[in-house]
Each structure stands twice: as structure tokens, then as C-alpha cells.
Design an enzyme around this catalytic site. Sequence first.
Site, PDB file in Angstrom:
ATOM      1  N   CYS A 145      51.848  40.050  52.650  1.00 47.25           N
ATOM      2  CA  CYS A 145      50.469  39.648  52.845  1.00 47.25           C
ATOM      3  C   CYS A 145      50.185  38.597  51.788  1.00 47.25           C
ATOM      4  O   CYS A 145      50.708  38.694  50.674  1.00 47.25           O
ATOM      5  CB  CYS A 145      49.566  40.868  52.645  1.00 47.25           C
ATOM      6  SG  CYS A 145      47.804  40.485  52.737  1.00 47.25           S
ATOM      7  N   CYS A 163      33.595  37.698  40.753  1.00 49.25           N
ATOM      8  CA  CYS A 163      35.024  37.468  40.484  1.00 49.25           C
ATOM      9  C   CYS A 163      35.322  36.950  39.077  1.00 49.25           C
ATOM     10  O   CYS A 163      34.837  35.887  38.668  1.00 49.25           O
ATOM     11  CB  CYS A 163      35.589  36.495  41.516  1.00 49.25           C
ATOM     12  SG  CYS A 163      37.378  36.325  41.347  1.00 49.25           S
ATOM     13  N   CYS A 202      32.096  32.865  43.421  1.00 50.53           N
ATOM     14  CA  CYS A 202      31.913  34.264  43.852  1.00 50.53           C
ATOM     15  C   CYS A 202      31.428  35.097  42.646  1.00 50.53           C
ATOM     16  O   CYS A 202      32.137  35.205  41.629  1.00 50.53           O
ATOM     17  CB  CYS A 202      33.229  34.823  44.373  1.00 50.53           C
ATOM     18  SG  CYS A 202      34.031  33.717  45.564  1.00 50.53           S
ATOM     19  N   CYS A 222      39.392  29.304  39.279  1.00 45.82           N
ATOM     20  CA  CYS A 222      39.052  29.035  40.684  1.00 45.82           C
ATOM     21  C   CYS A 222      37.732  28.273  40.791  1.00 45.82           C
ATOM     22  O   CYS A 222      36.753  28.618  40.137  1.00 45.82           O
ATOM     23  CB  CYS A 222      38.956  30.350  41.445  1.00 45.82           C
ATOM     24  SG  CYS A 222      38.632  30.108  43.205  1.00 45.82           S
ATOM     25  N   CYS A 280      51.290  42.182  48.499  1.00 54.77           N
ATOM     26  CA  CYS A 280      50.244  41.193  48.743  1.00 54.77           C
ATOM     27  C   CYS A 280      50.131  40.248  47.560  1.00 54.77           C
ATOM     28  O   CYS A 280      49.946  40.677  46.421  1.00 54.77           O
ATOM     29  CB  CYS A 280      48.908  41.891  48.985  1.00 54.77           C
ATOM     30  SG  CYS A 280      47.550  40.711  49.195  1.00 54.77           S
ATOM     31  N   CYS A 306      43.727  41.010  57.457  1.00 50.46           N
ATOM     32  CA  CYS A 306      43.255  41.999  56.499  1.00 50.46           C
ATOM     33  C   CYS A 306      41.888  41.487  56.048  1.00 50.46           C
ATOM     34  O   CYS A 306      41.807  40.453  55.393  1.00 50.46           O
ATOM     35  CB  CYS A 306      44.233  42.083  55.331  1.00 50.46           C
ATOM     36  SG  CYS A 306      43.606  43.098  53.975  1.00 50.46           S
ATOM     37  N   ARG A 343      41.662  50.581  53.917  1.00 48.83           N
ATOM     38  CA  ARG A 343      42.247  50.669  52.573  1.00 48.83           C
ATOM     39  C   ARG A 343      41.190  50.978  51.524  1.00 48.83           C
ATOM     40  O   ARG A 343      40.173  50.278  51.417  1.00 48.83           O
ATOM     41  CB  ARG A 343      42.965  49.355  52.219  1.00 48.83           C
ATOM     42  CG  ARG A 343      43.658  49.410  50.854  1.00 48.83           C
ATOM     43  CD  ARG A 343      44.582  48.238  50.592  1.00 48.83           C
ATOM     44  NE  ARG A 343      45.519  48.066  51.678  1.00 48.83           N
ATOM     45  CZ  ARG A 343      45.557  47.021  52.479  1.00 48.83           C
ATOM     46  NH1 ARG A 343      44.737  46.010  52.288  1.00 48.83           N
ATOM     47  NH2 ARG A 343      46.420  46.956  53.477  1.00 48.83           N
TER      48      ARG A 343
END
Length: 328
Positions: free
Chosen positions: A132, A63, A60, A56, A100, A192, A264
Amino acid sequence: MNIAPLRHDWTLTEVRAIHDLPLTDLVFRAQGVHRQFQPADEVELCTLLSIKTGGCPEDCAYCPQSAHYAAGVDKEPLLEIDEVLAAARTAKAEGATRFCMGAAWREARDGEPFDRVCEMVRGVTQLGMETCVTLGMLTASQAARLKDAGLVAYNHNLDTSREYYGKIVTTRSYDERLETLRNVRQAGITICCGGIIGMGESIDDRCAMLVELANLAVHPESVPINALVTAPGTPLADRPPVQPFEFVRMVATARLLMPASRVRLSAGRSGLSDEAQALCLLAGANSIFFGDTLLTTGNPECDHDRELLGALGIKPSPRSPVGGQHVA
Ligand code: SAM
Ligand code: DTB
Ligand code: SF4
């Protein structure tokens, strides 16, 4: 019994005062609100699948899928539709009602991969599951196409406070996150949206994130509270683990601010004892990620979760008709 109206005008001072209550008072209050708005003995089971792993372009700091860090997660192509539907069938057979699909993308781009994701959504919807996806930034027209394919929810986290955000991500802004959330809402897809604790943020940062979420014009229907799963090679690899009571406080505060939403208990459950998880459920959590992996990291095994829920007398919730809630 009077049911408190949903509020959208929380201040940081108010939220911090709630967060810092004696733990027993906090959990007692959260459980009271939980019972006004939610079935007390149900937990939603949502299974995650990484449909496009690694490589990616975003940075972040938490991550393992960011190409900026050597976290040992290989870059893989977008999965084929059949592979995804097979995983969704398995998740359904295990008892999940929500599925998801996550992609390590900065943004969704028009073209074959996005068309394929729309087909995945169509297929999972046809299996009778609530769908999702989380694909990074999304335009209004892409949101409309996903809605047309049957998408129920879009996951896009604020992650932390506006103030702390720049310490965690530099390749996109908080306002860009909020813009995607607006595009999703406008398309009639439920939201979400939550965040992560344990990244070195202050308690005020945690509360400020909850203020952002609770002061949206409509509360996110689903609010994932993640504890950082440390990944070797990322800048946050050496962060100490989140203390279980901190998790409980975040869940309870989220429940009090957003009574009609699903809260959640998300990444980080592997680091919690059964008793700590039970306390989170008492504090108002009513959804979990269910499956032996999250996206790239581990999660408690399905058999263990079934045993835990059985011991607590909690049932998996049936699929909700529209995936959510309530309009404020
Ligand atoms: N690339 C898309 C995005 O960032 O929106 C979707 C996938 S991304 C992995 C989804 C969310 O997972 C992030 O926003 C973050 O909140 C959460 N996440 C990622 N890595 C995590 C970690 N190591 N620990 C806890 N949560 C994490
Ligand atoms: C969310 O809030 N947490 C999930 C989901 N939304 C997509 C992702 C957690 C990822 C944990 C790290 C990993 O497994 O890669
Ligand atoms: Fe990419 Fe999402 Fe990971 Fe950020 S959280 S690096 S956007 S996959």
C-alpha cells in the site's frame, strides 16, 4: 442465513440513527454483520513506514508533517530502496502481511522520486507482502504505473465530512480527494480510505464522512478509522482525547455500512486500553497498524499486540489473494 446486500444509498439520518443506538445494540448488530462477511477470529497486521518525512506543503491541521507548523518533525529526503526493503523484511518477520509506505507529499510528481517509489512497490511485492502507498494526489497515469509495479492498495483519506473539511485543510479540496480516489479505482488498485475523529467535528460530521465512503460506487476495501494523535505545534494540539466508546461507535457504524471491507483500528490505539481495543474488535475492526511507530508518532509495541491478540484468541489473517473484497 440471508446475507444483506451491500448498499450505496445511505442517508445521514439513517446512519446517525445507527451510530446513536444503545452501545450494546450497536455492537451486537455490528458483530452479526461482521460474522456474515468476515472471518470472526482474524485481524490483519499492516506495518507503516514513512518513506519521505516532513516538510509537506499542505496545511492539514492535524498533521505533524506539515511545513506550516513547528511540530518538531524534521524534513528528510526520500528513503533509499534498500532501506525500505530492509524495513519490509523486518515487518514480514514480525508477522505483518501488509506494508504501507507513506510520503509527506501534496501530490506524486513524475520523476526520479516517483520512479523510486515504483521500485519500492516492486521490491515489497516480491517479498510476498501486500503493498500500500499513500503519496497524496495521484494522476491516472501514475496510478497505472503503480499498478504495474504490483501495488495492491492506495491510501487516501477523506478525513472528515465535506462540510467540516475546510476547517481542517485549506490547501486542497474534498473534490480533489475524490478525483484521486477515482484515478486509483480506474487503475484497478484497491482503495484504503477513511478518516480521523477527535478534531472538533460533530457527530453528524463523523456520520456524513461514513455516508460519503459507503455511497462510493464500490466501497473502499479498507477503511482506516483514526483517532487524532495530538501533535504539539499543530492547530489541533490541545484537542481533548477521543473517548474510547466514541471509537467503538465509529468502528461499529463503519462495519454495518461497509460489511465486506476491512475496518482498521488505526492511529490512536496507544490511547486505548486492551479492553477498549477488544471492544473495537468485537464491533467489527479487523485490521490494525502493527509496529512500534505509525509514521512519526508512537503505536503499541509488537510484543504487546501479540500478547493482546493471543489473550483474545485472535489470529493474524493470512495475506488476502487480491487485497480485498468483492465488487458491489
Ligand atoms: N500526504 C499524504 C496524504 O495526506 O494523503 C499521505 C500521508 S498522510 C500522513 C495519511 C493520513 O494520515 C492522513 O490523511 C490522515 O488521515 C492521517 N493522519 C495524519 N496525521 C494524523 C494524526 N496526527 N492523527 C491521526 N491521523 C493522522
Ligand atoms: C491512515 O489512515 N493512518 C495512517 C496511514 N493511513 C497512513 C497514518 C497515521 C499517522 C498518524 C500520525 C503520525 O504518525 O505521523
Ligand atoms: Fe502532508 Fe499528508 Fe500531512 Fe496533509 S496529512 S500535511 S498532505 S503529510
